[in-house]
Scaffold this motif. Structure first.
Motif, PDB file in Angstrom:
ATOM      1  N   ASP A  42       0.802  -1.226   0.000  1.00 41.91           N
ATOM      2  CA  ASP A  42       0.000   0.000   0.000  1.00 41.91           C
ATOM      3  C   ASP A  42       0.833   1.273   0.000  1.00 41.91           C
ATOM      4  N   VAL A  43       1.927   1.265  -0.735  1.00 40.23           N
ATOM      5  CA  VAL A  43       2.748   2.477  -0.829  1.00 40.23           C
ATOM      6  C   VAL A  43       1.961   3.490  -1.649  1.00 40.23           C
ATOM      7  N   PRO A  44       1.687   4.671  -1.086  1.00 37.95           N
ATOM      8  CA  PRO A  44       0.864   5.658  -1.785  1.00 37.95           C
ATOM      9  C   PRO A  44       1.428   6.092  -3.132  1.00 37.95           C
ATOM     10  N   ALA A  45       2.722   5.975  -3.315  1.00 37.11           N
ATOM     11  CA  ALA A  45       3.337   6.382  -4.575  1.00 37.11           C
ATOM     12  C   ALA A  45       3.161   5.312  -5.642  1.00 37.11           C
ATOM     13  N   GLY A  46       2.471   4.249  -5.315  1.00 35.78           N
ATOM     14  CA  GLY A  46       2.300   3.145  -6.240  1.00 35.78           C
ATOM     15  C   GLY A  46       3.381   2.114  -6.012  1.00 35.78           C
ATOM     16  N   PRO A  47       3.357   1.062  -6.789  1.00 30.77           N
ATOM     17  CA  PRO A  47       4.352   0.011  -6.607  1.00 30.77           C
ATOM     18  C   PRO A  47       5.775   0.556  -6.792  1.00 30.77           C
ATOM     19  N   LEU A  48       6.642   0.185  -5.881  1.00 34.58           N
ATOM     20  CA  LEU A  48       8.042   0.594  -5.971  1.00 34.58           C
ATOM     21  C   LEU A  48       8.888  -0.623  -6.292  1.00 34.58           C
ATOM     22  N   THR A  49       9.934  -0.400  -7.061  1.00 37.02           N
ATOM     23  CA  THR A  49      10.878  -1.487  -7.295  1.00 37.02           C
ATOM     24  C   THR A  49      11.585  -1.773  -5.979  1.00 37.02           C
ATOM     25  N   PRO A  50      12.199  -2.934  -5.830  1.00 38.53           N
ATOM     26  CA  PRO A  50      12.942  -3.211  -4.591  1.00 38.53           C
ATOM     27  C   PRO A  50      14.014  -2.151  -4.301  1.00 38.53           C
TER      28      PRO A  50
END
Length: 147
Positions: A52-60
């Motif tokens: 649920d990262v507000p910035a959208g999916p993040l890479t590792p």
């Protein structure tokens, strides 16, 4: 030997079940802006789980960078003040993202427009902003400026 293992296992199980009540739990009620610890707790929970990262999916790699950024400050918000209002640094970061075309970049890749809307909403709020809005804005600005 087998009896000792069973007793040790039973002891561990008893310890775990009695310790569960002392583990941190998700907040049942959304904290207000005055409860900065709730904002910090939420930022930490999001970064530790990667969900649920507000910035959208993040890479590792992005998640590691954002986590390192917040860990250094004990998960305190970086782009909002103690009352949940955007800081002058947040205004500067958004200007940088909006000016992405001058660097040959697409501002859509950095969500500049939606971040500006969030900035305006937080800055103009008459009541204290909700903790979830503060967290979403703060993490999104961090992730997008790192990109």
């Amino acid at each position: 030997m087998v009896r000792w293992r069973r007793m040790a296992s039973a002891g561990m199980l008893l310890w775990i079940t009695t310790s569960v009540d002392r583990l941190p739990r998700p907040l049942a009620v959304e904290p207000t802006c005055g409860q900065l610890a709730g904002v910090e707790y939420t930022i930490r929970a999001i970064l530790e789980t990667g969900c649920d990262v507000p910035a959208g999916p993040l890479t590792p790699a992005e998640l590691l960078q954002v986590t390192a950024l917040y860990t250094a400050g004990a998960y305190a918000p970086l782009w909002t003040d103690g009352s949940g209002r955007p800081t002058p640094d947040a205004r500067d970061a958004l200007a940088l993202l909006r000016n992405a075309p001058t660097e040959g970049l697409d501002p859509l890749d950095y969500h500049a427009a939606s971040l500006q809307v969030s900035f305006t909403r937080l800055a103009a709020a008459e009541a204290a902003p909700r903790a979830s809005d503060i967290v979403a804005f703060d993490l999104a600005v961090s992730a997008n400026t790192l990109r």
